[in-house]
Each structure stands twice: as C-alpha cells, then as structure tokens.
Design a protein around this motif. Structure first.
Motif, mmCIF file in Angstrom:
data_model
loop_
_atom_site.group_PDB
_atom_site.id
_atom_site.type_symbol
_atom_site.label_atom_id
_atom_site.label_comp_id
_atom_site.label_asym_id
_atom_site.label_seq_id
_atom_site.Cartn_x
_atom_site.Cartn_y
_atom_site.Cartn_z
ATOM 1 N N SER A 148 15.869 8.408 -22.153
ATOM 2 C CA SER A 148 17.008 8.101 -23.018
ATOM 3 C C SER A 148 18.260 7.796 -22.209
ATOM 4 N N SER A 149 18.428 8.485 -21.077
ATOM 5 C CA SER A 149 19.557 8.191 -20.194
ATOM 6 C C SER A 149 19.434 6.781 -19.615
ATOM 7 N N ILE A 150 18.241 6.419 -19.195
ATOM 8 C CA ILE A 150 18.026 5.101 -18.600
ATOM 9 C C ILE A 150 18.257 4.001 -19.626
ATOM 10 N N VAL A 151 17.753 4.195 -20.831
ATOM 11 C CA VAL A 151 17.982 3.211 -21.895
ATOM 12 C C VAL A 151 19.478 2.983 -22.100
ATOM 13 N N ARG A 152 20.222 4.059 -22.217
ATOM 14 C CA ARG A 152 21.658 3.930 -22.498
ATOM 15 C C ARG A 152 22.395 3.251 -21.363
ATOM 16 N N VAL A 153 22.183 3.720 -20.139
ATOM 17 C CA VAL A 153 22.923 3.161 -19.000
ATOM 18 C C VAL A 153 22.562 1.698 -18.774
ATOM 19 N N MET A 154 21.293 1.358 -18.892
ATOM 20 C CA MET A 154 20.901 -0.038 -18.654
ATOM 21 C C MET A 154 21.420 -0.956 -19.749
#
Length: 323
Positions: free
Chosen positions: A16-22
């Motif tokens: 979920s962190s990767i989805v948001r940051v990307m």
C-alpha cells in the motif's frame, strides 16, 4: 508515456505504501494485484488511481496476466499468512518458496520488464552456519538464490530489497508490544526472548518508507540492478526501542528477557518464529554484512532519514495506536 509498475500484495503494509508513493510521482501507472478486489483496502487504492487486477500466486497463468506489459514489478510473499492458516513453519516456507518462484518465472517471461524488485530477508540459517535458522527469512533467501541460479536474465535486472523491524509492530503486532501490568497502573512489561543490547535494523514509517525505496531504486537502475538494498532508517538496540516507546507514550516500560522456550510456550508457533528472528538478530548485529559487496545504501539512493522517519518519528506518527 507513463510506465507501468505492478505491485503484488498491494493492500498490505509494504504494497500500500508503494502504490501511494508511486502514484504520487505522476510518472508511473500503478497496477495493484490483490485476491479480493472488493475489499475496503482495494477500493481505497483504486480511488487513488490504481488499476486493480486479481491474481492468485498458486495460479501461474493469472500471475502472468497480471504482469503483462509491466516495466517494473514489486514482488512479495507472505509466510505469516500460512502460519495463521495452521501450517507449520517449514510448510509455510515451502509455500513461500513455491510462490516466490512462480512470481519470478512469470516476471522473467515479460518482454517489457526493466526492473524486478523482490521483497526479501537475510539467509539466517546460512549466515549463522545453521545455528539460528529463521524460516520466514530463510525461504525468501532461497528464492534470492534460485533467481540468480535459474533465471540469470531476470537476476540481472533484479533488486533484492530487505526489510527491517517495523515500528508499527509496537501498534499492530500483539506479541511484540509491551503489555500492561494489571496491578501496577501505567507500567508495562516488554517480554523479549533476546538481550536488551541486541541490535535490529528499523524500517522507518511503513506508510512511507517502502514506497520511497522502490521509487528511488527505479530511479537509479544503474546502481540497483543485480544488487541488494534495505528499507532501513537506522539500527537500534532493543533497549533503545523500549525507552523511546516509553518517552513517546508517557508510560513506564520495563524490559524483561525471557527464554525462547517460555516465549513459545506463551505464544505458540508464532511466538517461536518471532523468537528465532530475535535470536538471529542477537547473533548477527549487521543483517547486511554478508552482501556488502552487492549492497546499495540509502545514501547512494538519495534517501534521507527525514523522508522515511527514524524510530521515534515512526512511533510519534502511530501514537494514538500505541496504547
């Protein structure tokens, strides 16, 4: 034209962190892989602009379909899920290895793929000469080795990304939280099957740090292809973790070392596994020494502790959940 990153485990802590940051970069399309597109978490990331696709790691055809057209893939498996389903530690590892290789083989067949990021952990059994095996570490490490040995073309564009201790364990992982002492209001005991001087790498704010590392790995392919990196803001002693928790919460925490056997007796197989990890950390203060010649630091990636948060900053962000 924006490139596409596929994020497996997209509704979990790392994903979920990767989805948001990307998505925030504005330079990447994000395809989020989940088994349940109707979950609240899946709907939340869809609302932010992610494409939601369904895949099952035990169905290689569905994984290949989810990966079609990807320029980058973030891949992870979840050993703990199968422990919760009642499998023993070795069976969980065998499932993890099988699924990890399914992801890798599928990725190797994607002609558009430029970068594969594999979420992993140190080879505890190998590093310690068999003295401190940690199944949820070791089977991920087996996948590392098998990618290098069996899929050399994929290995050349792979970054193996270690994750350290999550500060959020103090909020959401009950066996690793200080426990209130019923007859002593305001006092908490932290039962730990390790010495307080033992050191652990700290991942930082898990809502931010995984995404920042993936963003920077993808921005620096010449530095990161075929290498290892670690989501690690700092390395701290267990004693420091508890003292910081006490300062952030305003509660009195007392460190109490407990044997692995007693910890496992209290908390079952999950407790035994957590204890094995902590004993490995006690024996190996530098989790990344064994790959130092292939390691890319956060500084080389242009990542600052201020961006991903140190342990204290991570706890401050979690303060309302630390009770």
């Amino acid at each position: 034209m924006a490139k596409t990153i596929v994020v497996t485990g997209a509704t979990g802590t790392q994903g979920s962190s990767i989805v948001r940051v990307m998505l925030e970069t504005g330079e990447w399309k994000v395809r989020a892989v989940t088994r349940n597109p109707e979950s609240d978490a899946a709907k939340a990331i869809a609302a932010k602009g992610a494409e939601i696709v369904v895949a099952d790691y035990d169905d290689e055809k569905s994984v290949k379909k989810a990966f079609e057209g990807a320029h980058a893939i973030f891949a992870l498996t979840n050993w703990w899920e199968y422990l919760r389903r009642g499998h023993n530690q070795e069976a969980c590892g065998e499932i993890e290895e099988r699924q990890g290789m399914t992801l890798a083989r599928a990725a190797a067949e994607i002609p558009t793929l430029e970068h594969y990021i594999w979420s992993t952990l140190p080879a505890a059994k190998e590093i310690t000469g068999g003295k401190h095996p940690v199944p949820h570490f070791d089977y991920k490490a087996v996948v590392d080795r098998r990618i290098r040995d069996e899929l050399p073309a994929l290995a050349a564009k792979t970054t193996s990304l270690f994750f350290g201790f999550y500060p959020s364990n103090f909020a959401y992982f009950p066996m690793l939280k200080p426990m209130p002492v019923p007859f002593a209001p305001g006092r908490y005991v932290w039962l730990v099957p390790s010495k307080k001087e033992a050191k652990v790498p700290i991942s930082g704010d898990m809502t931010v740090a995984p995404g920042v590392f993936v963003r920077q790995i993808l921005a620096n392919p010449s530095k990161t292809h075929g290498k290892y990196a670690a989501v690690c803001a700092e390395v701290c002693t267990l004693d420091y973790l508890l003292k910081t928790w006490s300062e952030v919460t305003g509660k009195t925490g007392v460190f109490m070392e407990i044997s692995v056997e007693s910890f496992a007796a209290l908390l079952g197989v999950a407790g035994q596994e957590a204890a094995l990890q902590l004993k490995f950390g006690e024996a190996v203060p530098d989790w990344y020494e064994h790959v130092k010649d292939q390691f890319v630091s956060k500084e080389e990636l242009g990542i600052t502790v201020a961006e991903i948060a140190d342990f204290r900053g991570s706890l401050e962000a979690l303060k309302e959940h630390l009770g």
